[in-house]
Design a protein around this motif. Structure first.
Motif, mmCIF file in Angstrom:
data_model
loop_
_atom_site.group_PDB
_atom_site.id
_atom_site.type_symbol
_atom_site.label_atom_id
_atom_site.label_comp_id
_atom_site.label_asym_id
_atom_site.label_seq_id
_atom_site.Cartn_x
_atom_site.Cartn_y
_atom_site.Cartn_z
ATOM 1 N N VAL B 104 0.796 -1.116 0.079
ATOM 2 C CA VAL B 104 -0.090 0.156 -0.078
ATOM 3 C C VAL B 104 0.903 1.344 -0.194
ATOM 4 O O VAL B 104 0.165 2.406 0.079
ATOM 5 C CB VAL B 104 -1.126 0.055 1.372
ATOM 6 C CG1 VAL B 104 -1.931 -1.265 1.072
ATOM 7 C CG2 VAL B 104 0.010 0.305 2.618
ATOM 8 N N LEU B 105 1.970 1.106 0.047
ATOM 9 C CA LEU B 105 2.997 2.489 0.088
ATOM 10 C C LEU B 105 2.742 3.312 -0.941
ATOM 11 O O LEU B 105 2.753 2.941 -2.239
ATOM 12 C CB LEU B 105 4.333 1.708 -0.062
ATOM 13 C CG LEU B 105 5.783 2.500 0.573
ATOM 14 C CD1 LEU B 105 5.260 2.734 1.931
ATOM 15 C CD2 LEU B 105 6.993 2.167 0.209
ATOM 16 N N GLY B 106 2.464 4.338 -0.504
ATOM 17 C CA GLY B 106 2.551 5.631 -1.480
ATOM 18 C C GLY B 106 0.916 5.783 -2.228
ATOM 19 O O GLY B 106 0.882 6.547 -3.000
ATOM 20 N N LEU B 107 0.118 4.772 -1.442
ATOM 21 C CA LEU B 107 -1.160 5.055 -2.301
ATOM 22 C C LEU B 107 -1.876 5.961 -1.481
ATOM 23 O O LEU B 107 -1.710 5.961 -0.102
ATOM 24 C CB LEU B 107 -1.779 3.601 -2.221
ATOM 25 C CG LEU B 107 -1.285 2.623 -3.005
ATOM 26 C CD1 LEU B 107 -2.077 1.203 -2.994
ATOM 27 C CD2 LEU B 107 -1.230 3.156 -4.653
ATOM 28 N N LYS B 108 -3.018 6.525 -1.961
ATOM 29 C CA LYS B 108 -4.056 7.412 -1.294
ATOM 30 C C LYS B 108 -5.211 6.459 -0.680
ATOM 31 O O LYS B 108 -5.073 5.163 -0.786
ATOM 32 C CB LYS B 108 -4.664 8.396 -2.365
ATOM 33 C CG LYS B 108 -3.651 9.248 -2.924
ATOM 34 C CD LYS B 108 -4.550 10.167 -3.607
ATOM 35 C CE LYS B 108 -3.507 11.612 -3.703
ATOM 36 N NZ LYS B 108 -2.672 11.173 -5.096
ATOM 37 N N GLY B 109 -5.476 7.018 0.568
ATOM 38 C CA GLY B 109 -6.421 6.453 1.269
ATOM 39 C C GLY B 109 -6.661 7.026 2.739
ATOM 40 O O GLY B 109 -6.169 8.196 2.863
ATOM 41 N N ASP B 110 -7.291 6.350 3.534
ATOM 42 C CA ASP B 110 -7.476 7.171 4.705
ATOM 43 C C ASP B 110 -6.112 7.369 5.666
ATOM 44 O O ASP B 110 -5.276 6.700 5.066
ATOM 45 C CB ASP B 110 -7.977 6.068 5.868
ATOM 46 C CG ASP B 110 -9.628 5.383 5.455
ATOM 47 O OD1 ASP B 110 -9.849 5.985 4.535
ATOM 48 O OD2 ASP B 110 -9.899 4.265 5.841
ATOM 49 N N ALA B 111 -6.285 8.576 6.058
ATOM 50 C CA ALA B 111 -4.771 8.928 6.675
ATOM 51 C C ALA B 111 -4.178 8.039 7.803
ATOM 52 O O ALA B 111 -3.298 7.685 7.813
ATOM 53 C CB ALA B 111 -5.164 10.340 7.566
ATOM 54 N N ARG B 112 -5.359 7.310 8.417
ATOM 55 C CA ARG B 112 -4.852 6.248 9.271
ATOM 56 C C ARG B 112 -4.645 4.892 8.468
ATOM 57 O O ARG B 112 -5.282 4.774 7.645
ATOM 58 C CB ARG B 112 -5.848 6.237 10.296
ATOM 59 C CG ARG B 112 -5.557 5.495 11.696
ATOM 60 C CD ARG B 112 -6.703 5.493 12.665
ATOM 61 N NE ARG B 112 -7.664 4.097 12.407
ATOM 62 C CZ ARG B 112 -7.442 2.915 12.926
ATOM 63 N NH1 ARG B 112 -6.438 2.669 13.562
ATOM 64 N NH2 ARG B 112 -8.263 2.030 12.688
ATOM 65 N N LEU B 113 -3.733 4.421 9.061
ATOM 66 C CA LEU B 113 -3.223 3.170 8.419
ATOM 67 C C LEU B 113 -4.156 2.024 8.955
ATOM 68 O O LEU B 113 -3.692 1.654 10.132
ATOM 69 C CB LEU B 113 -1.917 2.926 8.413
ATOM 70 C CG LEU B 113 -1.242 1.862 7.588
ATOM 71 C CD1 LEU B 113 -1.512 2.084 6.129
ATOM 72 C CD2 LEU B 113 0.346 1.535 7.828
ATOM 73 N N ARG B 115 -4.074 -1.516 9.502
ATOM 74 C CA ARG B 115 -3.432 -2.603 8.978
ATOM 75 C C ARG B 115 -4.348 -4.000 9.059
ATOM 76 O O ARG B 115 -4.123 -4.916 8.053
ATOM 77 C CB ARG B 115 -2.252 -3.071 9.937
ATOM 78 C CG ARG B 115 -1.176 -1.722 9.860
ATOM 79 C CD ARG B 115 0.106 -2.369 10.576
ATOM 80 N NE ARG B 115 1.404 -1.368 10.160
ATOM 81 C CZ ARG B 115 1.122 -0.325 10.824
ATOM 82 N NH1 ARG B 115 0.371 0.153 11.749
ATOM 83 N NH2 ARG B 115 2.329 0.477 10.756
ATOM 84 N N LEU B 118 -6.389 -4.147 5.616
ATOM 85 C CA LEU B 118 -5.439 -3.868 4.757
ATOM 86 C C LEU B 118 -4.971 -5.531 4.374
ATOM 87 O O LEU B 118 -5.063 -6.044 3.264
ATOM 88 C CB LEU B 118 -4.400 -3.134 4.721
ATOM 89 C CG LEU B 118 -4.698 -1.694 4.229
ATOM 90 C CD1 LEU B 118 -3.647 -0.611 4.928
ATOM 91 C CD2 LEU B 118 -5.211 -1.388 2.982
#
Lengths: 325, 518
Positions: B104-113, B115, B118
């Motif tokens: 998911v590196l560098g992708l846009k999405g929720d600010a919070r990760l 995990r 995902l």
């Protein structure tokens, strides 16, 4: 018991500039930039914070107060950023050697601080640069009704100046940022492997600039703490005196973790003021050795313990150039 | 063929690095639902061309048309937005992060990760294509083939429709390669466009639908895989007819053991066992091949024998010659100089040519002197003998260089290898250790190197050959020793074994016996 409480409080107060320096450098190194100019950026923050407060006082002809203190924080942050911006431009855009650039920034910042300290002092009636009493008061330890009166706990937790709490807030924010957000993940990737980050569509240059400049700003606030709190709002030549370097070592002690930076700066703060609280009957010069001795021990210990999780971001110190082959 | 089916059309792409023209007016079509192989020797510009497509390099001139429209790709992000994904030869993964984090590196999405969510999504996606990976596993704990899987999932997760794989099988065993090919075919049938960059003919024939061949930065043609064969592809790739046979002179009938390695055990600085009870005999006049996945202990083995790597246990008995007769002497614990002084003529061609073998910034004469500067008396060195030697070597080995005083770093890979091998052979050794001598070399240079080795073999030199291409090992060597995780999983007769058997031995070091999983 009182000795321990007093030592703890003094350690927190003495450790806060180290905390800011360490946090700033952690953020910087997370982007793969090894900025050895922490000392210089702290000097720049120290003089500009003082100058910012004085500027406000002179502009309105008042003895200062909260707006002057706010201005001191903003100015020190901006000038710390300015130092880091010079560094970023040289290393990221022009790909200059990071170590040399950092050392040059330290020399530049030291000169910058001392020079403007003299200039401002020379222009004031008293002959030295000093902020007004009201500004000074803002940087004094706070008293919160009831909370500060709790035995022991009140003193341990609720008796510091506002910068201490700001430092803790920055540490917590940074820990959350690095571990729980996408932007934080991207930043870590940039510091670990810029080529991988680049291939994943991350703008490496942007991340490096932002992290380094904000990191520099945080270092600048640490410098301002020295001139406003430790030196009570009076400019003292060479006031940062090596704290920037200890902060660089503390980054290693904290193994690049903002939460462990809290612990590290407390320990080092404690070591630097120990002689006033724990008399061991040894010459004071030996006490002065302690923080540096601890630094050496930390460096040896972290050198032996090779963990991939708690290691320096892999690309730190190496400039990234996409078309390199 | 209409333009809609063309995923990508490259027209007249040119890219140079300094004076080197890496790509010269190359045109190429990539189609959906097809596997295109980009074939060429090392340095023919395959990787450069694909790096242009994936936004790593920007072309000097030319047009790129994606989906019927001309585009300019300035960064990997642009490429990704166009649905182009590339898997590089050196994986672009961050070691300390997990598979999911890398994906998911560098992708846009929720600010919070998040995990957990995902990991779940990625688990489902990999199940759909039949991959087996643990999304929460850190990259540094993964095997090479797992890392490659993560790279592929990363592209699929990002919705790539055009996948470019740069030498994907270089690090895989034959079995893992076969598994990869199966996945590639699945993806092709799914309608994706796939480009694989390779210099291995067998792979081209096994997996591709069409082949485009590059030679020295120029496009020399595109053929349908079904209509061609090995010989034709080689000729297109090299530019003239080349015999693909490697000569294999018979070793002497009477086995004359030169080097006996007994229970050799080495431990690295972290305490891991890198060589575990290695035992073998190296005879005069034979080439003993060493096969194994990269990092199975090949490097350590060479360095241990030459006295460069600390040895924990075992013995290396080496035959020395003195006027009173020959003897076997244990050389464990001796420095390279001491080993040479004992009368053991040993030559080592390390895998890291310009790091360990030669000094890149020095010229040929100085590099020759590295072996001879201690000879002779007095404080001054003798430069005329090495100069003569270098001049002789240029003629004998056909080395292309402006002169003996040109720094080695300016020579091409093949010529650097010839200088190194030539220097070692010049000392007329009785044992020769060579590690990956043809890595990065074009076909012509590779064959020159094989010939040089065979020449030494005929001179009764004992040769240990560390190789990576199993086809070459099978044709060149007399016996093959397979290493797996620092253990010998077997020594076999090269004439009586097959690639599949070797592949199996590369991943299973007597696992049944020890009850371990390799």
């Amino acid at each position: 018991m009182d000795v321990i409480v007093n030592l703890f409080c003094a350690a927190v107060l003495a450790g806060t500039p180290l905390l800011f320096g360490t946090l700033g450098e952690i953020l910087t190194e997370k982007s793969g930039n090894l900025n050895l100019g922490v000392e210089g950026m702290m000097f720049m923050g120290a003089i500009s914070g003082l100058a910012g407060a004085l500027f406000y006082e002179n502009l309105f002809s008042v003895p200062g107060g909260i707006p002057a203190a706010v201005l001191a924080v903003v100015f020190s942050f901006l000038f710390g950023m300015l130092g880091a911006l010079i560094y970023s431009f040289l290393t990221v855009t022009l790909r200059a050697n990071q170590n040399v650039t950092g050392l040059a920034l330290t020399i530049f910042g030291t000169g910058f601080g001392n020079f403007f300290g003299d200039v401002i002092g020379g222009r004031s009636a008293s002959g030295y640069a000093a902020v007004g009493a009201a500004t000074k008061a803002v940087f004094q330890n706070i008293r919160i009704p009831y909370l500060s009166d709790i035995p022991y706990l009140g003193k341990l937790l609720f008796s510091y100046n506002f910068l201490v709490y700001l430092g803790i807030a920055v540490a917590v924010t940074m820990a959350v940022f690095l571990n729980k957000t996408r932007t934080g993940l991207n930043l870590r990737a940039v510091g670990e492997d810029p080529a991988a980050a680049d291939a994943a569509g991350i703008n490496v240059t942007k991340y490096k600039y932002f992290a380094t400049c904000i990191g520099g700003g945080i270092c600048g606030i640490g410098g301002m703490y020295i001139s406003m709190v430790i030196c009570s709002g009076v400019w003292v030549n060479n006031c940062v005196s090596g704290m920037g370097w200890i902060a660089v070592a503390l980054v290693i002690f904290a193994t690049w973790s903002p939460s462990r930076a809290l612990l590290g700066s407390l320990v080092f703060g404690g070591l630097s003021i120990m002689r006033m609280y724990i008399p061991l009957g040894i010459p004071s010069q030996i006490y002065d050795i302690f923080p540096y001795l601890a630094t050496v021990i930390v460096l040896i210990a972290t050198g032996i313990r090779q963990s991939r999780e708690h290691a320096i971001p892999k690309s730190t110190g190496v400039n990234y150039f996409r078309e390199e082959r | 063929m209409t333009d809609e089916l063309n995923a990508i059309r490259l027209m007249d792409i040119t890219k140079s690095f300094g004076d080197v023209l890496a790509n010269h007016n190359i045109s190429l079509d990539v189609r959906y639902g097809e596997i295109l192989a980009l074939l060429g020797e090392n340095g023919s510009g395959k990787t450069t061309l694909m790096n242009i497509l994936s936004g790593i390099y920007y072309p000097d001139s030319g047009h790129i048309i994606v989906g019927g429209e001309e585009v300019s790709i300035h960064s990997p992000k642009d490429a990704h937005d166009l649905g182009i994904g590339m898997i590089h030869q050196h994986f672009k993964l961050v070691d300390v992060l997990t598979a999911t984090e890398n994906i998911v590196l560098g992708l846009k999405g929720d600010a919070r990760l998040n995990r957990k969510d995902l990991n779940e999504t990625i688990g489902k996606l990999s199940a759909k294509y039949g991959f087996e990976i643990d999304p929460a596993k850190k990259i540094y704990n993964m095997s090479v083939s797992e890392k490659q899987t993560v790279e592929i999932i990363k592209l699929l997760y990002r919705g790539a429709e055009i996948l470019i794989l740069d030498e994907p099988t270089a690090v895989l065993t034959p079995q893992e390669s076969e598994k990869l090919f199966k996945v590639l075919r699945n993806m092709r049938n799914d309608g994706k466009a796939i480009v694989i960059i390779t210099h291995k003919l067998n792979e081209v024939l096994a997996v591709s639908d069409r082949v485009s061949i590059l030679r020295k930065g120029c496009s020399v043609g595109t053929v349908i895989t079904g209509d061609t064969n090995r010989q034709e592809l080689t000729e297109l790739m090299v530019g003239r007819a080349v015999s693909l046979e490697i000569e294999r002179p018979d070793p002497p009938a009477i086995k004359d053991a030169f080097l006996k390695v007994i229970d050799l055990t080495c431990v690295d600085s972290d305490g891991h066992t890198v060589l575990d009870n290695i035992s073998f005999t190296l005879n005069r006049g034979e080439i003993l091949g060493v096969a194994g996945i990269a990092g199975s202990g090949q490097r350590e083995l060479c360095e241990a024998i030459t006295g460069l790597y600390p040895i924990k246990g075992g013995a290396i008995l080496c035959r020395g010659e003195t006027p009173s007769g020959s003897f076997h002497e244990n050389i464990v614990g001796k420095t390279p100089t001491e080993i040479i002084k004992k009368g053991v003529a040993m030559a080592f061609v390390p895998e890291d040519r310009l790091g360990m073998g030669l000094v890149a910034s020095m010229d040929m004469v100085d590099n020759m002197m590295l072996k001879s500067y201690k000879n002779g008396k007095g404080p001054f060195t003798d430069r005329s003998t090495p100069k003569k030697m270098a001049e002789h070597m240029i003629k004998a080995l056909d080395i292309v260089t402006p002169g003996v005083f040109t720094p080695i770093s300016l020579l091409s890979g093949g010529n650097v290898q010839k200088v190194l091998l030539g220097r070692e052979i010049a000392s007329s050794p009785s044992v020769l250790l060579v590690a990956y001598p043809v890595r990065g070399l074009d076909i012509n240079s590779s064959y020159t190197i094989y010939d040089l080795l065979n020449e030494q073999k005929k001179k009764n030199v004992a040769i240990l050959y560390i190789g990576e291409d199993l086809d070459v090992l099978l044709e060149l060597c007399d016996r093959i020793m397979v290493l797996c995780g620092g253990k010998v999983s077997g020594i076999v007769d090269a004439k009586k074994t097959s690639k599949d058997k070797l592949g199996l031995m590369m991943v299973h070091a007597d696992s049944e016996k020890d009850g371990e999983t390799a």
